[in-house]
Scaffold this motif. Structure first.
Motif, PDB file in Angstrom:
ATOM      1  N   VAL A 127       0.875  -1.178   0.000  1.00 62.33           N
ATOM      2  CA  VAL A 127       0.000   0.000   0.000  1.00 62.33           C
ATOM      3  C   VAL A 127       0.906   1.220   0.000  1.00 62.33           C
ATOM      4  O   VAL A 127       1.704   1.405   0.924  1.00 62.33           O
ATOM      5  CB  VAL A 127      -0.932   0.042   1.231  1.00 62.33           C
ATOM      6  CG1 VAL A 127      -1.828   1.275   1.161  1.00 62.33           C
ATOM      7  CG2 VAL A 127      -1.784  -1.221   1.305  1.00 62.33           C
ATOM      8  N   ILE A 128       0.792   2.012  -1.047  1.00 56.95           N
ATOM      9  CA  ILE A 128       1.669   3.189  -1.162  1.00 56.95           C
ATOM     10  C   ILE A 128       0.862   4.467  -0.924  1.00 56.95           C
ATOM     11  O   ILE A 128      -0.360   4.497  -1.117  1.00 56.95           O
ATOM     12  CB  ILE A 128       2.374   3.238  -2.532  1.00 56.95           C
ATOM     13  CG1 ILE A 128       1.351   3.368  -3.677  1.00 56.95           C
ATOM     14  CG2 ILE A 128       3.255   2.013  -2.716  1.00 56.95           C
ATOM     15  CD1 ILE A 128       1.998   3.667  -5.024  1.00 56.95           C
ATOM     16  N   ARG A 129       1.579   5.493  -0.509  1.00 60.78           N
ATOM     17  CA  ARG A 129       0.981   6.817  -0.331  1.00 60.78           C
ATOM     18  C   ARG A 129       1.183   7.574  -1.631  1.00 60.78           C
ATOM     19  O   ARG A 129       2.326   7.776  -2.049  1.00 60.78           O
ATOM     20  CB  ARG A 129       1.673   7.537   0.831  1.00 60.78           C
ATOM     21  CG  ARG A 129       1.150   8.932   1.079  1.00 60.78           C
ATOM     22  CD  ARG A 129       2.007   9.637   2.148  1.00 60.78           C
ATOM     23  NE  ARG A 129       1.478  10.961   2.441  1.00 60.78           N
ATOM     24  CZ  ARG A 129       1.702  12.042   1.677  1.00 60.78           C
ATOM     25  NH1 ARG A 129       2.460  11.941   0.594  1.00 60.78           N
ATOM     26  NH2 ARG A 129       1.176  13.209   2.001  1.00 60.78           N
ATOM     27  N   HIS A 130       0.080   7.967  -2.245  1.00 63.98           N
ATOM     28  CA  HIS A 130       0.206   8.684  -3.515  1.00 63.98           C
ATOM     29  C   HIS A 130       0.995   9.974  -3.298  1.00 63.98           C
ATOM     30  O   HIS A 130       0.686  10.752  -2.387  1.00 63.98           O
ATOM     31  CB  HIS A 130      -1.179   8.992  -4.100  1.00 63.98           C
ATOM     32  CG  HIS A 130      -1.131   9.435  -5.520  1.00 63.98           C
ATOM     33  ND1 HIS A 130      -0.839  10.727  -5.889  1.00 63.98           N
ATOM     34  CD2 HIS A 130      -1.297   8.752  -6.680  1.00 63.98           C
ATOM     35  CE1 HIS A 130      -0.860  10.831  -7.205  1.00 63.98           C
ATOM     36  NE2 HIS A 130      -1.137   9.639  -7.713  1.00 63.98           N
ATOM     37  N   HIS A 131       2.002  10.180  -4.121  1.00 64.28           N
ATOM     38  CA  HIS A 131       2.917  11.294  -3.885  1.00 64.28           C
ATOM     39  C   HIS A 131       2.242  12.657  -3.985  1.00 64.28           C
ATOM     40  O   HIS A 131       2.704  13.626  -3.388  1.00 64.28           O
ATOM     41  CB  HIS A 131       4.078  11.233  -4.888  1.00 64.28           C
ATOM     42  CG  HIS A 131       3.652  11.499  -6.303  1.00 64.28           C
ATOM     43  ND1 HIS A 131       2.871  10.609  -7.032  1.00 64.28           N
ATOM     44  CD2 HIS A 131       3.849  12.566  -7.119  1.00 64.28           C
ATOM     45  CE1 HIS A 131       2.637  11.115  -8.229  1.00 64.28           C
ATOM     46  NE2 HIS A 131       3.221  12.298  -8.316  1.00 64.28           N
ATOM     47  N   ALA A 132       1.140  12.762  -4.746  1.00 63.34           N
ATOM     48  CA  ALA A 132       0.490  14.062  -4.936  1.00 63.34           C
ATOM     49  C   ALA A 132      -0.744  14.233  -4.059  1.00 63.34           C
ATOM     50  O   ALA A 132      -0.987  15.323  -3.541  1.00 63.34           O
ATOM     51  CB  ALA A 132       0.105  14.242  -6.403  1.00 63.34           C
ATOM     52  N   THR A 133      -1.539  13.199  -3.895  1.00 61.37           N
ATOM     53  CA  THR A 133      -2.800  13.344  -3.152  1.00 61.37           C
ATOM     54  C   THR A 133      -2.692  12.834  -1.720  1.00 61.37           C
ATOM     55  O   THR A 133      -3.543  13.150  -0.894  1.00 61.37           O
ATOM     56  CB  THR A 133      -3.929  12.543  -3.839  1.00 61.37           C
ATOM     57  OG1 THR A 133      -3.616  11.132  -3.759  1.00 61.37           O
ATOM     58  CG2 THR A 133      -4.081  12.935  -5.291  1.00 61.37           C
ATOM     59  N   GLY A 134      -1.695  12.002  -1.437  1.00 61.40           N
ATOM     60  CA  GLY A 134      -1.582  11.391  -0.114  1.00 61.40           C
ATOM     61  C   GLY A 134      -2.486  10.188   0.065  1.00 61.40           C
ATOM     62  O   GLY A 134      -2.464   9.535   1.108  1.00 61.40           O
ATOM     63  N   ALA A 135      -3.282   9.858  -0.949  1.00 53.88           N
ATOM     64  CA  ALA A 135      -4.236   8.749  -0.829  1.00 53.88           C
ATOM     65  C   ALA A 135      -3.516   7.396  -0.852  1.00 53.88           C
ATOM     66  O   ALA A 135      -2.517   7.232  -1.553  1.00 53.88           O
ATOM     67  CB  ALA A 135      -5.231   8.809  -1.978  1.00 53.88           C
ATOM     68  N   PRO A 136      -4.024   6.421  -0.097  1.00 55.90           N
ATOM     69  CA  PRO A 136      -3.462   5.076  -0.174  1.00 55.90           C
ATOM     70  C   PRO A 136      -3.859   4.384  -1.473  1.00 55.90           C
ATOM     71  O   PRO A 136      -5.003   4.478  -1.914  1.00 55.90           O
ATOM     72  CB  PRO A 136      -4.089   4.357   1.031  1.00 55.90           C
ATOM     73  CG  PRO A 136      -5.343   5.100   1.311  1.00 55.90           C
ATOM     74  CD  PRO A 136      -5.130   6.515   0.868  1.00 55.90           C
ATOM     75  N   CYS A 137      -2.909   3.685  -2.075  1.00 55.30           N
ATOM     76  CA  CYS A 137      -3.162   2.955  -3.323  1.00 55.30           C
ATOM     77  C   CYS A 137      -2.680   1.524  -3.118  1.00 55.30           C
ATOM     78  O   CYS A 137      -1.548   1.313  -2.657  1.00 55.30           O
ATOM     79  CB  CYS A 137      -2.385   3.529  -4.494  1.00 55.30           C
ATOM     80  SG  CYS A 137      -2.488   5.319  -4.691  1.00 55.30           S
ATOM     81  N   LEU A 138      -3.494   0.559  -3.478  1.00 57.07           N
ATOM     82  CA  LEU A 138      -3.070  -0.845  -3.422  1.00 57.07           C
ATOM     83  C   LEU A 138      -2.172  -1.102  -4.640  1.00 57.07           C
ATOM     84  O   LEU A 138      -2.641  -1.112  -5.769  1.00 57.07           O
ATOM     85  CB  LEU A 138      -4.296  -1.754  -3.439  1.00 57.07           C
ATOM     86  CG  LEU A 138      -4.021  -3.232  -3.177  1.00 57.07           C
ATOM     87  CD1 LEU A 138      -3.513  -3.458  -1.759  1.00 57.07           C
ATOM     88  CD2 LEU A 138      -5.273  -4.070  -3.421  1.00 57.07           C
ATOM     89  N   PHE A 139      -0.896  -1.310  -4.378  1.00 56.42           N
ATOM     90  CA  PHE A 139       0.098  -1.362  -5.469  1.00 56.42           C
ATOM     91  C   PHE A 139       0.537  -2.808  -5.691  1.00 56.42           C
ATOM     92  O   PHE A 139       1.704  -3.137  -5.614  1.00 56.42           O
ATOM     93  CB  PHE A 139       1.283  -0.455  -5.091  1.00 56.42           C
ATOM     94  CG  PHE A 139       2.155  -0.049  -6.241  1.00 56.42           C
ATOM     95  CD1 PHE A 139       1.671   0.731  -7.276  1.00 56.42           C
ATOM     96  CD2 PHE A 139       3.486  -0.427  -6.286  1.00 56.42           C
ATOM     97  CE1 PHE A 139       2.485   1.123  -8.333  1.00 56.42           C
ATOM     98  CE2 PHE A 139       4.315  -0.049  -7.338  1.00 56.42           C
ATOM     99  CZ  PHE A 139       3.808   0.727  -8.358  1.00 56.42           C
TER     100      PHE A 139
END
Ligand SMILES: [Fe+2]
Length: 309
Positions: A210-222
């Motif tokens: 789970v990464i932190r989107h660099h621009a929005t801060g939203a969690p993304c299942l990667f």
């Protein structure tokens, strides 16, 4: 730039995308969760406020479509450089290097190739086995046979749909990505792309699940399965189980948008907040040609998402 607010409840995973008027263009949603069509805007002569709005739109919609827009290679590169400071030069796919555009990747299947040609009919984030994967990609259709659609799935909505226990699981693991696994596990059809050549690239990286989107801060299942080798440190059987769990998410229809290409269309996607799948099961040996550019930055890599306490 106002970053979109990220929802934190299951119900709000359905983001309710709405028609959005920007200064130079309008975006019409394709689904409530992901995807929008850009109407208007001059991509060949972009200004700073155009670029600012395009970033905002991509983070909000995940994937943006332009219908019959026929962007020039220069416009594709300029769009890419709005999102990252380096243009991708693909490590194994053909490019337009000979024509002076090494940053333009050619995705082509010709009739003489028969049916054994590179397919991307698996969910993936582009080049996720790199330490610095692409931030975004743009694909410009030239020749597109009926049936050769592309699908995108929201990796932020996928995370939101996980029950709490699985959120905790994925937040606490990292995943080993390796381009060699892509070539070994999927139909790359021989030709120049051999496992021996890919093995020499040593293109591998370990990223948080789970990464932190660099621009929005939203969690993304990667964890799309294209480049996945193993959950770091897990026994292989357990690793396969966990990866299988993760890969049940992109296939949920409510998280997806599907584009039926027409010549001249383009798609721009957020390579962290979405994964994608090239539908190719029915196109056989028909001619298909698309062009891609993509951007990345030394300063942007998949960082772990740490939930606010
Ligand atoms: Fe791809």
């Amino acid at each position: 730039m106002n970053s979109p607010q990220h929802p934190d409840t299951l119900e709000s995973a359905f983001y309710g995308l709405e028609k959005t008027e920007y200064r130079h263009f309008t975006v019409i949603p394709r689904t409530p969760v992901i995807g929008g069509v850009i109407e208007g805007g001059d991509f060949e002569n972009m200004t700073d406020d155009f670029a600012e709005d395009l970033r905002d739109a991509l983070w909000k919609f995940g994937v943006l479509f332009g219908l019959g827009r026929n962007l020039s290679f220069d416009a594709m590169k300029n769009v890419s450089l709005i999102f990252g400071d380096r243009l991708e030069e693909h490590s194994f796919a053909p490019t337009l290097k000979e024509q002076g555009h090494p940053e333009v990747t050619v995705i082509e299947r010709s009739k003489s190739d028969g049916e054994n040609k590179l397919d991307v009919d698996f969910w993936h984030h582009d080049v996720s086995a790199r330490a610095h994967p692409n931030i975004m990609s743009i694909l410009q259709a030239d020749v597109v046979p009926f049936g050769a659609d592309t699908m995108w799935s929201s990796a932020t909505a996928a995370y939101d749909l996980l029950p709490e226990g699985l959120k905790l699981l994925f937040e606490n693991i990292t995943v080993d990505h390796d381009t060699l696994y892509t070539v070994l596990r999927h139909n790359f059809g021989g030709g120049d792309i051999t496992p021996e050549k890919i093995a020499m690239l040593q293109e591998k990286a370990t990223h948080p699940a789970v990464i932190r989107h660099h621009a929005t801060g939203a969690p993304c299942l990667f964890v799309a399965n294209g480049y996945i080798k193993r959950v770091s440190g897990y026994d292989v059987d357990l690793s396969e189980l966990v990866i299988k769990l993760a890969n049940q998410l992109p296939i949920i229809p409510e998280l997806q948008v599907r584009h039926q290409w027409c010549p001249g269309d383009f798609a721009i996607w957020d390579n962290f907040a979405t994964c994608h799948y090239g539908v190719s099961g029915h196109i056989g040996a028909q001619h298909r040609r698309l062009y891609r550019t993509a951007a990345w930055s030394e300063s942007v890599k998949p960082e772990p998402f740490i939930r606010p306490r």
